[in-house]
Design a protein around this motif. Structure first.
Motif, PDB file in Angstrom:
ATOM      1  N   ALA A 135       0.864  -1.185   0.000  1.00 17.41           N
ATOM      2  CA  ALA A 135       0.000   0.000   0.000  1.00 17.41           C
ATOM      3  C   ALA A 135       0.897   1.231   0.000  1.00 17.41           C
ATOM      4  N   ILE A 136       0.619   2.163  -0.902  1.00 17.68           N
ATOM      5  CA  ILE A 136       1.383   3.409  -1.006  1.00 17.68           C
ATOM      6  C   ILE A 136       0.398   4.547  -0.799  1.00 17.68           C
ATOM      7  N   GLY A 137       0.693   5.386   0.190  1.00 21.17           N
ATOM      8  CA  GLY A 137      -0.262   6.446   0.471  1.00 21.17           C
ATOM      9  C   GLY A 137       0.325   7.619   1.214  1.00 21.17           C
ATOM     10  N   ALA A 196      -1.970 -13.955  11.853  1.00 24.21           N
ATOM     11  CA  ALA A 196      -1.538 -15.242  12.396  1.00 24.21           C
ATOM     12  C   ALA A 196      -0.983 -16.127  11.284  1.00 24.21           C
ATOM     13  N   GLN A 197      -1.682 -17.221  11.034  1.00 26.08           N
ATOM     14  CA  GLN A 197      -1.246 -18.237  10.083  1.00 26.08           C
ATOM     15  C   GLN A 197      -0.822 -17.642   8.745  1.00 26.08           C
ATOM     16  N   GLY A 198       0.397 -17.946   8.318  1.00 29.39           N
ATOM     17  CA  GLY A 198       0.877 -17.523   7.016  1.00 29.39           C
ATOM     18  C   GLY A 198       1.523 -16.155   6.970  1.00 29.39           C
ATOM     19  N   PHE A 199       1.464 -15.391   8.058  1.00 30.69           N
ATOM     20  CA  PHE A 199       2.069 -14.054   8.111  1.00 30.69           C
ATOM     21  C   PHE A 199       3.572 -14.189   8.257  1.00 30.69           C
ATOM     22  N   LYS A 200       4.324 -13.477   7.407  1.00 31.71           N
ATOM     23  CA  LYS A 200       5.785 -13.594   7.392  1.00 31.71           C
ATOM     24  C   LYS A 200       6.524 -12.328   7.796  1.00 31.71           C
ATOM     25  N   GLY A 201       5.816 -11.242   8.028  1.00 29.56           N
ATOM     26  CA  GLY A 201       6.474 -10.003   8.442  1.00 29.56           C
ATOM     27  C   GLY A 201       5.912  -8.808   7.708  1.00 29.56           C
ATOM     28  N   ALA A 202       6.253  -7.623   8.224  1.00 31.07           N
ATOM     29  CA  ALA A 202       5.725  -6.393   7.639  1.00 31.07           C
ATOM     30  C   ALA A 202       6.712  -5.251   7.832  1.00 31.07           C
ATOM     31  N   TYR A 203       6.664  -4.323   6.905  1.00 32.66           N
ATOM     32  CA  TYR A 203       7.451  -3.095   6.989  1.00 32.66           C
ATOM     33  C   TYR A 203       6.530  -1.913   6.730  1.00 32.66           C
ATOM     34  N   LEU A 204       6.708  -0.870   7.506  1.00 30.78           N
ATOM     35  CA  LEU A 204       6.051   0.403   7.238  1.00 30.78           C
ATOM     36  C   LEU A 204       7.166   1.407   6.993  1.00 30.78           C
ATOM     37  N   LEU A 205       7.252   1.896   5.776  1.00 27.68           N
ATOM     38  CA  LEU A 205       8.306   2.820   5.369  1.00 27.68           C
ATOM     39  C   LEU A 205       7.739   4.235   5.347  1.00 27.68           C
ATOM     40  N   ARG A 206       8.554   5.184   5.771  1.00 27.71           N
ATOM     41  CA  ARG A 206       8.114   6.581   5.769  1.00 27.71           C
ATOM     42  C   ARG A 206       9.117   7.424   5.013  1.00 27.71           C
ATOM     43  N   GLY A 232       4.011   7.271   2.921  1.00 27.63           N
ATOM     44  CA  GLY A 232       4.627   6.016   3.307  1.00 27.63           C
ATOM     45  C   GLY A 232       4.223   4.855   2.425  1.00 27.63           C
ATOM     46  N   ILE A 233       4.900   3.747   2.680  1.00 27.36           N
ATOM     47  CA  ILE A 233       4.649   2.502   1.964  1.00 27.36           C
ATOM     48  C   ILE A 233       4.579   1.378   2.989  1.00 27.36           C
ATOM     49  N   LYS A 269      -7.120   8.194  -1.022  1.00 30.33           N
ATOM     50  CA  LYS A 269      -7.144   6.737  -0.975  1.00 30.33           C
ATOM     51  C   LYS A 269      -5.789   6.179  -1.404  1.00 30.33           C
ATOM     52  N   PRO A 270      -5.212   5.255  -0.615  1.00 31.16           N
ATOM     53  CA  PRO A 270      -3.912   4.700  -0.995  1.00 31.16           C
ATOM     54  C   PRO A 270      -4.005   3.792  -2.219  1.00 31.16           C
ATOM     55  N   VAL A 271      -2.906   3.674  -2.913  1.00 30.73           N
ATOM     56  CA  VAL A 271      -2.789   2.746  -4.035  1.00 30.73           C
ATOM     57  C   VAL A 271      -2.327   1.417  -3.445  1.00 30.73           C
ATOM     58  N   THR A 272      -3.063   0.341  -3.727  1.00 36.16           N
ATOM     59  CA  THR A 272      -2.729  -0.959  -3.150  1.00 36.16           C
ATOM     60  C   THR A 272      -2.590  -2.010  -4.235  1.00 36.16           C
ATOM     61  N   GLY A 273      -1.871  -3.063  -3.902  1.00 38.92           N
ATOM     62  CA  GLY A 273      -1.727  -4.168  -4.841  1.00 38.92           C
ATOM     63  C   GLY A 273      -1.218  -5.408  -4.152  1.00 38.92           C
TER      64      GLY A 273
END
Length: 109
Positions: free
Chosen positions: A16-18, A40-50, A57-58, A91-95
């Protein structure tokens, strides 16, 4: 006809870019952390970039499979998104992206 590689499950990333309204990035960051903590199940990590000195941010969230990503979109997830929505300037751009290549720095040499 499918070849061997087509039959393998590929990891996914949600991006998501917004931009948030002026001064709202920190509030959005707290909500982001709250949302990510529910995965939970299947989650491998996340980053919030500013982007420095801005409210742009992204977000990049990694999943084992597309199905795992979809399975984690429960009531709490939607509730947090509703809280976050008014903080955005637009609205953020998501993909959704299939991860095509991973480079591990410990083995890349």
């Amino acid at each position: 006809m499918f070849d061997f590689h087509d039959r393998l499950a590929h990891p996914y990333a949600y991006v998501a870019i917004g931009e948030f309204k002026s001064g709202k990035f920190e509030e959005a960051q707290l909500l982001y952390q709250k949302a990510v903590s529910t995965y939970a199940q299947g989650f491998k990590g996340a980053y919030l970039l500013r982007e420095p000195d801005s409210d742009r941010g992204i977000s990049v969230i990694f999943w084992d499979t597309r199905e795992a990503m979809e399975a984690n979109k429960g009531n709490v997830y939607h509730s947090i998104l509703r809280q976050m929505a008014p903080l955005f300037a637009a609205k953020p751009v998501t993909g959704n992206y299939e991860i095509a290549c991973t480079v591990d720095p410990t083995t890349a040499h």
